[in-house]
Write a protein that holds these residues in place. Structure first.
Motif, PDB file in Angstrom:
ATOM      1  N   GLY A  23       0.915  -1.093   0.046  1.00  0.00           N
ATOM      2  CA  GLY A  23      -0.032   0.112   0.073  1.00  0.00           C
ATOM      3  C   GLY A  23       0.835   1.229  -0.144  1.00  0.00           C
ATOM      4  N   GLY A  25       1.469   3.968  -1.746  1.00  0.00           N
ATOM      5  CA  GLY A  25       0.855   5.073  -1.947  1.00  0.00           C
ATOM      6  C   GLY A  25      -0.069   5.835  -0.787  1.00  0.00           C
ATOM      7  N   TYR A  27      -1.193   6.950   3.089  1.00  0.00           N
ATOM      8  CA  TYR A  27      -0.555   8.303   3.751  1.00  0.00           C
ATOM      9  C   TYR A  27       0.576   7.911   4.550  1.00  0.00           C
ATOM     10  CZ  TYR A  27      -0.737  11.937   7.549  1.00  0.00           C
ATOM     11  OH  TYR A  27      -0.445  12.721   8.389  1.00  0.00           O
ATOM     12  N   ALA A  29       2.284   4.904   4.594  1.00  0.00           N
ATOM     13  CA  ALA A  29       3.368   4.298   3.749  1.00  0.00           C
ATOM     14  C   ALA A  29       4.145   5.056   2.685  1.00  0.00           C
ATOM     15  CB  ALA A  29       2.705   3.450   2.847  1.00  0.00           C
ATOM     16  N   ALA A  74      -0.224  -5.079  -7.016  1.00  0.00           N
ATOM     17  CA  ALA A  74      -0.473  -6.178  -5.790  1.00  0.00           C
ATOM     18  C   ALA A  74      -1.951  -5.859  -4.987  1.00  0.00           C
ATOM     19  CB  ALA A  74       0.560  -6.523  -4.738  1.00  0.00           C
ATOM     20  N   ALA A  95       1.772  -2.084   5.551  1.00  0.00           N
ATOM     21  CA  ALA A  95       0.876  -1.044   5.916  1.00  0.00           C
ATOM     22  C   ALA A  95      -0.536  -0.941   5.096  1.00  0.00           C
ATOM     23  CB  ALA A  95       1.612   0.287   5.481  1.00  0.00           C
ATOM     24  N   ALA A  96      -0.615  -1.830   4.089  1.00  0.00           N
ATOM     25  CA  ALA A  96      -1.884  -1.670   3.131  1.00  0.00           C
ATOM     26  C   ALA A  96      -3.246  -2.225   4.158  1.00  0.00           C
ATOM     27  CB  ALA A  96      -1.952  -2.328   1.908  1.00  0.00           C
ATOM     28  N   SER A  97      -4.340  -1.342   4.094  1.00  0.00           N
ATOM     29  CA  SER A  97      -5.391  -1.733   4.655  1.00  0.00           C
ATOM     30  C   SER A  97      -6.689  -0.793   4.353  1.00  0.00           C
ATOM     31  CB  SER A  97      -5.413  -1.897   6.376  1.00  0.00           C
ATOM     32  OG  SER A  97      -6.589  -1.979   6.678  1.00  0.00           O
ATOM     33  N   PRO A  98      -7.651  -1.083   4.045  1.00  0.00           N
ATOM     34  CA  PRO A  98      -8.830  -0.066   3.946  1.00  0.00           C
ATOM     35  C   PRO A  98      -8.890   0.583   5.483  1.00  0.00           C
ATOM     36  CG  PRO A  98      -9.647  -2.273   3.499  1.00  0.00           C
ATOM     37  CD  PRO A  98      -8.226  -2.674   4.037  1.00  0.00           C
ATOM     38  N   VAL A  99      -9.160   1.764   5.573  1.00  0.00           N
ATOM     39  CA  VAL A  99      -9.452   2.460   6.755  1.00  0.00           C
ATOM     40  C   VAL A  99     -10.797   2.947   6.725  1.00  0.00           C
ATOM     41  CG1 VAL A  99      -8.703   4.140   8.373  1.00  0.00           C
ATOM     42  CG2 VAL A  99      -6.834   3.014   6.873  1.00  0.00           C
ATOM     43  N   PRO A 109     -10.442  -7.510   3.550  1.00  0.00           N
ATOM     44  CA  PRO A 109      -9.054  -7.079   3.237  1.00  0.00           C
ATOM     45  C   PRO A 109      -8.088  -6.946   4.594  1.00  0.00           C
ATOM     46  CG  PRO A 109     -10.686  -5.621   2.253  1.00  0.00           C
ATOM     47  CD  PRO A 109     -11.278  -6.721   3.081  1.00  0.00           C
ATOM     48  N   THR A 133       1.867  -2.503  10.243  1.00  0.00           N
ATOM     49  CA  THR A 133       0.862  -1.584  10.818  1.00  0.00           C
ATOM     50  C   THR A 133      -0.184  -1.775  11.335  1.00  0.00           C
ATOM     51  OG1 THR A 133       2.104  -0.182   8.817  1.00  0.00           O
ATOM     52  CG2 THR A 133       0.733   0.817  10.419  1.00  0.00           C
ATOM     53  N   SER A 134      -0.283  -1.950  12.695  1.00  0.00           N
ATOM     54  CA  SER A 134      -1.609  -2.386  13.362  1.00  0.00           C
ATOM     55  C   SER A 134      -2.132  -1.055  13.775  1.00  0.00           C
ATOM     56  CB  SER A 134      -1.519  -3.261  14.415  1.00  0.00           C
ATOM     57  OG  SER A 134      -2.652  -3.717  15.069  1.00  0.00           O
ATOM     58  N   TYR A 169     -13.721  -1.014  12.018  1.00  0.00           N
ATOM     59  CA  TYR A 169     -12.363  -0.912  12.070  1.00  0.00           C
ATOM     60  C   TYR A 169     -11.598  -1.345  13.157  1.00  0.00           C
ATOM     61  CZ  TYR A 169      -7.703   1.650  11.509  1.00  0.00           C
ATOM     62  OH  TYR A 169      -6.473   1.981  11.675  1.00  0.00           O
ATOM     63  N   SER A 197      -1.630   5.713  17.353  1.00  0.00           N
ATOM     64  CA  SER A 197      -2.808   6.364  17.603  1.00  0.00           C
ATOM     65  C   SER A 197      -3.128   7.108  16.283  1.00  0.00           C
ATOM     66  CB  SER A 197      -2.601   7.258  18.642  1.00  0.00           C
ATOM     67  OG  SER A 197      -1.703   8.233  18.435  1.00  0.00           O
ATOM     68  N   VAL A 199      -3.235   9.274  13.333  1.00  0.00           N
ATOM     69  CA  VAL A 199      -1.932   9.856  12.765  1.00  0.00           C
ATOM     70  C   VAL A 199      -2.264  11.188  11.818  1.00  0.00           C
ATOM     71  CG1 VAL A 199      -0.158   9.438  11.032  1.00  0.00           C
ATOM     72  CG2 VAL A 199      -1.131   7.311  12.318  1.00  0.00           C
TER      73      VAL A 199
HETATM   74  N1  LIG Z   1      -3.839   7.329   9.654  1.00  0.00           N
HETATM   75  C1  LIG Z   1      -4.159   6.655  10.989  1.00  0.00           C
HETATM   76  O1  LIG Z   1      -4.463   7.482  11.922  1.00  0.00           O
HETATM   77  C2  LIG Z   1      -3.769   5.368  11.520  1.00  0.00           C
HETATM   78  C3  LIG Z   1      -3.694   5.000  12.770  1.00  0.00           C
HETATM   79  C4  LIG Z   1      -3.486   3.735  13.223  1.00  0.00           C
HETATM   80  C5  LIG Z   1      -3.344   2.726  12.076  1.00  0.00           C
HETATM   81  N2  LIG Z   1      -3.306   2.947  10.818  1.00  0.00           N
HETATM   82  C6  LIG Z   1      -3.063   2.022   9.892  1.00  0.00           C
HETATM   83  O2  LIG Z   1      -2.018   2.284   9.066  1.00  0.00           O
HETATM   84  C7  LIG Z   1      -2.137   1.652   7.795  1.00  0.00           C
HETATM   85  C8  LIG Z   1      -2.233   2.794   6.715  1.00  0.00           C
HETATM   86  O3  LIG Z   1      -3.197   3.751   6.813  1.00  0.00           O
HETATM   87  P1  LIG Z   1      -3.358   5.324   6.242  1.00  0.00           P
HETATM   88  O4  LIG Z   1      -3.968   6.287   7.183  1.00  0.00           O
HETATM   89  O5  LIG Z   1      -1.846   5.521   5.528  1.00  0.00           O
HETATM   90  O6  LIG Z   1      -4.368   4.763   5.003  1.00  0.00           O
HETATM   91  P2  LIG Z   1      -4.417   5.208   3.524  1.00  0.00           P
HETATM   92  O7  LIG Z   1      -3.849   6.361   3.187  1.00  0.00           O
HETATM   93  O8  LIG Z   1      -6.000   5.230   3.089  1.00  0.00           O
HETATM   94  O9  LIG Z   1      -3.779   3.935   2.808  1.00  0.00           O
HETATM   95  C9  LIG Z   1      -4.145   2.749   2.702  1.00  0.00           C
HETATM   96  C10 LIG Z   1      -3.432   1.830   1.666  1.00  0.00           C
HETATM   97  O10 LIG Z   1      -3.860   0.460   1.662  1.00  0.00           O
HETATM   98  C11 LIG Z   1      -4.260   0.296   0.378  1.00  0.00           C
HETATM   99  N3  LIG Z   1      -5.083  -0.871   0.357  1.00  0.00           N
HETATM  100  C12 LIG Z   1      -6.536  -0.878   0.772  1.00  0.00           C
HETATM  101  N4  LIG Z   1      -6.868  -1.910   0.374  1.00  0.00           N
HETATM  102  C13 LIG Z   1      -6.112  -2.606  -0.385  1.00  0.00           C
HETATM  103  C14 LIG Z   1      -6.128  -3.837  -1.008  1.00  0.00           C
HETATM  104  N5  LIG Z   1      -7.230  -4.866  -0.831  1.00  0.00           N
HETATM  105  N6  LIG Z   1      -5.095  -4.424  -1.545  1.00  0.00           N
HETATM  106  C15 LIG Z   1      -3.987  -3.680  -1.642  1.00  0.00           C
HETATM  107  N7  LIG Z   1      -3.783  -2.280  -1.188  1.00  0.00           N
HETATM  108  C16 LIG Z   1      -5.019  -1.897  -0.430  1.00  0.00           C
HETATM  109  C17 LIG Z   1      -4.710   1.625  -0.313  1.00  0.00           C
HETATM  110  O11 LIG Z   1      -4.778   1.554  -1.591  1.00  0.00           O
HETATM  111  P3  LIG Z   1      -5.422   2.498  -2.531  1.00  0.00           P
HETATM  112  O12 LIG Z   1      -4.637   3.810  -2.701  1.00  0.00           O
HETATM  113  O13 LIG Z   1      -5.354   1.621  -4.010  1.00  0.00           O
HETATM  114  O14 LIG Z   1      -6.822   2.395  -1.951  1.00  0.00           O
HETATM  115  C18 LIG Z   1      -3.717   2.475   0.219  1.00  0.00           C
HETATM  116  O15 LIG Z   1      -2.772   2.627  -0.171  1.00  0.00           O
HETATM  117  C19 LIG Z   1      -3.366   0.870   7.979  1.00  0.00           C
HETATM  118  O16 LIG Z   1      -3.070  -0.328   8.113  1.00  0.00           O
HETATM  119  C20 LIG Z   1      -4.156   1.570   9.037  1.00  0.00           C
HETATM  120  O17 LIG Z   1      -5.110   0.716   9.631  1.00  0.00           O
HETATM  121  C21 LIG Z   1      -3.550   4.187  10.452  1.00  0.00           C
END
Ligand SMILES: NC(=O)c1ccc[n+]([C@@H]2O[C@H](COP(=O)([O-])OP(=O)(O)OC[C@H]3O[C@@H](n4cnc5c(N)ncnc54)[C@H](OP(=O)(O)O)[C@@H]3O)[C@@H](O)[C@H]2O)c1
Length: 320
Positions: A23, A25, A27, A29, A74, A95-99, A109, A133-134, A169, A197, A199
């Motif tokens: 993932g 691209g 935030y 990652a 991927a 790091a990839a996950s829907p949020v 996913p 990344t949990s 979530y 927490s 981010v």
């Molecule tokens: N931001 C926060 O506050 C925070 C806090 C704690 C933990 N986290 C964790 O940190 C990680 C990244 O979060 P983020 O905030 O950076 O989210 P984000 O910007 O939404 O990035 C999520 C990434 O996951 C990819 N993705 C989603 N479903 C996928 C699939 N089926 N196969 C491959 N890639 C997939 C997305 O790809 P597309 O661009 O193609 O959709 C995107 O690149 C996640 O695991 C999230 O749970 C985030």
């Protein structure tokens, strides 16, 4: 399950080898890819569409990207694509996950995708450490944590509570992290987990991610009041730093809470109103209640011991 039972941490050499970021691209990652390139790694980033020039432009523009970043296609639900992405990599950052709180989009996913990542990394044979990344959402959710109590890496969210409150979530991330630990134990894979927490910080990617909306909604007029809630925040650069540090430190193992400043929503709105007086920032608490909710306290002491500087290390966390 958890930090003390994992004890399978092989040393990861720190420089000049190839790592994969799933993932890439997203935030967090994107900042991690930037940092890894700055540190001299060759980085293979997985994206769902490497041909989308607009979406991937910020990655291709990073210093060192032309020489040391490759983007490969991927999907978390496509094991073969993950196996191909990990081939030749010594480390994987997952790091990839829907949020989202939509269970249809979130659970499969997050859970099956994480299992696929662990399985593909274990099957590969050359991957020496996986950093996942949990979230603190896997740690503190539930009535079993008394208000004001400190929660640490030994704590787990209550799955029944997540389900009954429809917090899909936190539910999915908890099931995913528990599955990751179980599979890593079975496959003797070196897994280290970072639990951030909420981010915040500058965006590298062109679209707005969920945690940034948490702030934007107070600026664009889409909400008129703020909730009686408390939230732990952490800077995106600290989160990227934490990932690199737990990857590079041979003794790193288990879970690492990554939580910084704590603010009540009212404080967030007051800060925003001061910084951006031209925007319609809410001034009232929803329901007119006083700000009484008290969260539990999160400790990032384990990360601090690894030298990761986070603004405030013991802090009250979210109560929505
Ligand atoms: N931001 C926060 O506050 C925070 C806090 C704690 C933990 N986290 C964790 O940190 C990680 C990244 O979060 P983020 O905030 O950076 O989210 P984000 O910007 O939404 O990035 C999520 C990434 O996951 C990819 N993705 C989603 N479903 C996928 C699939 N089926 N196969 C491959 N890639 C997939 C997305 O790809 P597309 O661009 O193609 O959709 C995107 O690149 C996640 O695991 C999230 O749970 C985030």
């Amino acid at each position: 399950m958890g930090a003390e039972n994992v004890g399978n941490c092989a040393a990861a050499s720190s420089h000049g080898h190839t790592v994969c970021v799933t993932g890439a691209g997203g935030y967090i990652a994107s900042w991690l890819v930037k940092l890894l390139l700055e540190k001299g790694y060759s980085v293979r980033g997985t994206v769902r569409n490497p041909d989308d020039e607009e979406k991937n432009a910020h990655l291709r523009a990073l210093d060192g990207a032309a020489e040391r970043l490759t983007l490969v296609r991927a999907d978390l639900l496509d094991m073969e694509s993950l196996a191909a992405a990990f081939r030749g990599c010594q480390g994987v950052f997952h790091a990839a996950s829907p949020v989202t709180d939509d269970p249809e989009k979130m659970i499969e996913p997050a859970v099956e995708g994480t299992k696929n990542v662990i399985t593909a990394a274990a099957d590969d044979g050359g991957v020496r450490r996986v950093v996942f990344t949990s979230s603190i959402g896997t740690v503190y959710m539930g009535p079993h944590h008394a208000p004001g109590a400190e929660v640490d890496e030994t704590c787990w969210s209550d799955l029944d509570y997540c389900k009954s409150t429809k917090n899909w979530y936190c539910y999915a991330k908890t099931v995913a992290e528990q599955a990751a630990w179980e599979l890593a134990r079975q496959r003797r894979l070196d897994l280290v987990v970072v639990n951030p927490s909420l981010v915040l910080g500058p965006l590298l990617q062109p679209s707005v991610n969920a945690s940034t909306w948490h702030i934007l909604k107070y600026l664009d007029g889409s909400v008129q009041t703020y909730a009686d809630a408390v939230q732990a925040y952490v800077h995106v650069r600290d989160v990227a730093d934490a990932h690199a540090r737990v990857y590079e430190e041979p003794s790193a193992c288990g879970r690492y809470l990554c939580a910084g400043r704590v603010l009540r929503r009212g404080e967030v709105c007051r800060i925003l109103a001061k910084m951006f007086p031209e925007y319609p920032v809410p001034t009232e608490c929803k329901g007119g209640a006083g700000e009484t909710k008290k969260g539990c306290r999160l400790s990032s002491r384990r990360l601090a011991k690894l030298g990761v500087g986070i603004t405030r290390r013991a802090s009250a966390c979210t109560k929505r």
